[in-house]
Motif scaffolding. Sequence first.
Motif, PDB file in Angstrom:
ATOM      1  N   VAL A 273       0.886  -4.339   4.437  1.00 51.22           N
ATOM      2  CA  VAL A 273      -0.342  -4.532   5.216  1.00 51.22           C
ATOM      3  C   VAL A 273      -0.629  -6.018   5.371  1.00 51.22           C
ATOM      4  O   VAL A 273      -0.795  -6.753   4.384  1.00 51.22           O
ATOM      5  CB  VAL A 273      -1.537  -3.835   4.541  1.00 51.22           C
ATOM      6  N   SER A 274      -0.667  -6.466   6.605  1.00 55.77           N
ATOM      7  CA  SER A 274      -1.023  -7.845   6.928  1.00 55.77           C
ATOM      8  C   SER A 274      -1.667  -7.819   8.313  1.00 55.77           C
ATOM      9  O   SER A 274      -0.988  -7.901   9.332  1.00 55.77           O
ATOM     10  CB  SER A 274       0.223  -8.742   6.900  1.00 55.77           C
ATOM     11  N   THR A 275      -2.982  -7.670   8.337  1.00 56.95           N
ATOM     12  CA  THR A 275      -3.703  -7.445   9.592  1.00 56.95           C
ATOM     13  C   THR A 275      -3.973  -8.758  10.318  1.00 56.95           C
ATOM     14  O   THR A 275      -3.903  -9.841   9.718  1.00 56.95           O
ATOM     15  CB  THR A 275      -5.050  -6.749   9.321  1.00 56.95           C
ATOM     16  N   PRO A 276      -4.313  -8.703  11.608  1.00 56.43           N
ATOM     17  CA  PRO A 276      -4.664  -9.928  12.324  1.00 56.43           C
ATOM     18  C   PRO A 276      -5.769 -10.735  11.649  1.00 56.43           C
ATOM     19  O   PRO A 276      -5.686 -11.968  11.574  1.00 56.43           O
ATOM     20  CB  PRO A 276      -5.080  -9.418  13.705  1.00 56.43           C
TER      21      PRO A 276
ATOM     22  N   LEU B 186       0.853  -1.182   0.000  1.00 56.75           N
ATOM     23  CA  LEU B 186       0.000   0.000   0.000  1.00 56.75           C
ATOM     24  C   LEU B 186       0.892   1.236   0.000  1.00 56.75           C
ATOM     25  O   LEU B 186       1.716   1.414   0.901  1.00 56.75           O
ATOM     26  CB  LEU B 186      -0.906   0.003   1.234  1.00 56.75           C
ATOM     27  N   VAL B 187       0.742   2.051  -1.043  1.00 55.60           N
ATOM     28  CA  VAL B 187       1.469   3.315  -1.138  1.00 55.60           C
ATOM     29  C   VAL B 187       0.433   4.430  -1.082  1.00 55.60           C
ATOM     30  O   VAL B 187      -0.461   4.497  -1.926  1.00 55.60           O
ATOM     31  CB  VAL B 187       2.278   3.412  -2.447  1.00 55.60           C
ATOM     32  N   ILE B 188       0.534   5.282  -0.078  1.00 54.50           N
ATOM     33  CA  ILE B 188      -0.476   6.314   0.120  1.00 54.50           C
ATOM     34  C   ILE B 188       0.088   7.694  -0.198  1.00 54.50           C
ATOM     35  O   ILE B 188       1.300   7.930  -0.142  1.00 54.50           O
ATOM     36  CB  ILE B 188      -1.035   6.294   1.560  1.00 54.50           C
ATOM     37  N   ASP B 189      -0.802   8.591  -0.521  1.00 54.94           N
ATOM     38  CA  ASP B 189      -0.466  10.004  -0.655  1.00 54.94           C
ATOM     39  C   ASP B 189      -0.409  10.588   0.751  1.00 54.94           C
ATOM     40  O   ASP B 189      -1.425  10.590   1.460  1.00 54.94           O
ATOM     41  CB  ASP B 189      -1.537  10.703  -1.487  1.00 54.94           C
TER      42      ASP B 189
ATOM     43  N   ASN C  44       5.824  -0.101   8.394  1.00 58.81           N
ATOM     44  CA  ASN C  44       6.315   0.909   7.472  1.00 58.81           C
ATOM     45  C   ASN C  44       7.468   0.290   6.693  1.00 58.81           C
ATOM     46  O   ASN C  44       8.476  -0.101   7.277  1.00 58.81           O
ATOM     47  CB  ASN C  44       6.810   2.138   8.228  1.00 58.81           C
ATOM     48  N   PHE C  45       7.312   0.196   5.374  1.00 58.49           N
ATOM     49  CA  PHE C  45       8.296  -0.531   4.571  1.00 58.49           C
ATOM     50  C   PHE C  45       9.202   0.477   3.872  1.00 58.49           C
ATOM     51  O   PHE C  45       8.915   0.970   2.784  1.00 58.49           O
ATOM     52  CB  PHE C  45       7.590  -1.426   3.552  1.00 58.49           C
ATOM     53  N   GLY C  46      10.295   0.806   4.523  1.00 57.81           N
ATOM     54  CA  GLY C  46      11.219   1.787   3.985  1.00 57.81           C
ATOM     55  C   GLY C  46      10.708   3.201   4.178  1.00 57.81           C
ATOM     56  O   GLY C  46       9.689   3.458   4.811  1.00 57.81           O
ATOM     57  N   ASP C  47      11.461   4.155   3.638  1.00 59.04           N
ATOM     58  CA  ASP C  47      11.095   5.557   3.751  1.00 59.04           C
ATOM     59  C   ASP C  47       9.924   5.888   2.833  1.00 59.04           C
ATOM     60  O   ASP C  47       9.507   5.076   2.008  1.00 59.04           O
ATOM     61  CB  ASP C  47      12.294   6.438   3.414  1.00 59.04           C
TER      62      ASP C  47
ATOM     63  N   PRO D 268      14.240  -1.602   6.724  1.00 55.34           N
ATOM     64  CA  PRO D 268      13.679  -0.374   7.300  1.00 55.34           C
ATOM     65  C   PRO D 268      12.159  -0.369   7.133  1.00 55.34           C
ATOM     66  O   PRO D 268      11.684  -0.624   6.033  1.00 55.34           O
ATOM     67  CB  PRO D 268      14.292   0.745   6.441  1.00 55.34           C
ATOM     68  N   TRP D 269      11.380  -0.219   8.155  1.00 53.95           N
ATOM     69  CA  TRP D 269      11.732   0.078   9.529  1.00 53.95           C
ATOM     70  C   TRP D 269      11.206  -1.033  10.425  1.00 53.95           C
ATOM     71  O   TRP D 269      10.316  -0.847  11.232  1.00 53.95           O
ATOM     72  CB  TRP D 269      11.206   1.437   9.928  1.00 53.95           C
ATOM     73  N   GLY D 270      11.796  -2.180  10.277  1.00 59.36           N
ATOM     74  CA  GLY D 270      11.505  -3.303  11.137  1.00 59.36           C
ATOM     75  C   GLY D 270      12.636  -3.509  12.129  1.00 59.36           C
ATOM     76  O   GLY D 270      13.281  -2.556  12.567  1.00 59.36           O
ATOM     77  N   ALA D 271      12.893  -4.750  12.489  1.00 61.70           N
ATOM     78  CA  ALA D 271      13.947  -5.051  13.450  1.00 61.70           C
ATOM     79  C   ALA D 271      15.310  -4.775  12.830  1.00 61.70           C
ATOM     80  O   ALA D 271      15.598  -5.236  11.719  1.00 61.70           O
ATOM     81  CB  ALA D 271      13.862  -6.504  13.889  1.00 61.70           C
ATOM     82  N   PRO D 272      16.180  -4.031  13.504  1.00 65.78           N
ATOM     83  CA  PRO D 272      17.511  -3.771  12.954  1.00 65.78           C
ATOM     84  C   PRO D 272      18.385  -5.008  12.977  1.00 65.78           C
ATOM     85  O   PRO D 272      18.157  -5.946  13.750  1.00 65.78           O
ATOM     86  CB  PRO D 272      18.064  -2.686  13.882  1.00 65.78           C
ATOM     87  N   ALA D 273      19.397  -5.005  12.110  1.00 66.12           N
ATOM     88  CA  ALA D 273      20.353  -6.118  12.079  1.00 66.12           C
ATOM     89  C   ALA D 273      21.351  -5.937  13.215  1.00 66.12           C
ATOM     90  O   ALA D 273      22.498  -5.533  13.027  1.00 66.12           O
ATOM     91  CB  ALA D 273      21.056  -6.165  10.726  1.00 66.12           C
TER      92      ALA D 273
END
Length: 297
Positions: A144-147, A93-96, A135-138, A199-204
């Motif tokens: 999106v993967s909801t419960p 999902l890419v939003i404005d 949030n997938f990158g900048d 980015p921006w999940g768990a850092p290495a």
Amino acid sequence: MPMTENVIITCALTGAGDTVRKSPHVPVTPEQIARNAVEAAAAGAAVVHIHVRDPETGDPSRDPKLYREVVERIKETGTDVVINLTAGMGGDLVIDPDDPLTHLPGTDLVGGLERLPHVEDLLPDICTLDCGSLNFGDGSNLYVSTPDMLRAGARRIQELGVRPELEIFDTGQLWFAKQLLAEGLLDAPTVFQLCMGIPWGAPADPGVLQSMVNMLPDGARWASFALGRMQMPWVAQSILLGGHVRVGLEDNLYLGKGNKATNAQLVERAVTLTESIGARVATPDEARATLGLKKRK
């Protein structure tokens, strides 16, 4: 946790990132992806993780026909390798940012069950289940993967008798995966892939990886990977903490600075690292035994 002695190497062949224009070695067509799978298996990968791309543009695709062609081409060679198909496509999902209800180009968002037609068709050994949104990158890119999506997807994968590989990009996703297990939507042994450095999940970060390993349910099988230059250090990091490993052009394009790699070369390097620290590389049959898989025709 003791070091893994019998290490499963997964090769992630092509992914869905914008890498085709960055390296001539990233496979695009079904024939190229299948050939890379065969070469990776010959180099020592017990598992191949497969995305497909539009053969004309190189863009990521969810076309079940492309998945079928890749899998059939691999099987036609007689290569013994565990097939792991992504089921993560359809979550983009890419939003404005000024009008968040407006979806921008790059959006490919469907429900949890709509991400599974190729899994239903091919019944691979393994398919992935991305266990949360992030949030997938900048910019304004979201995965999106909801419960609700995850519960529906996990239930259907369970009905199909396919082993889900639980893709974990942060600690909250691991928490929710354990909830799926508690609700009976996952069968033992659970299989986790701890995905680091996106980015921006768990850092290495080794400490973060250790914390995530400490959170795993009893009896879990797990692997981990990190992006870019951290890919090979993470091979050793995962093995030393008791896990398995993933390499491949989905996550890293280089053997070293300026030296663009092939999938087979990345697997060969992982084999060398594995053996150098006193472990051995698992065969496909050994991987099946570890992951609780039945050998499929």
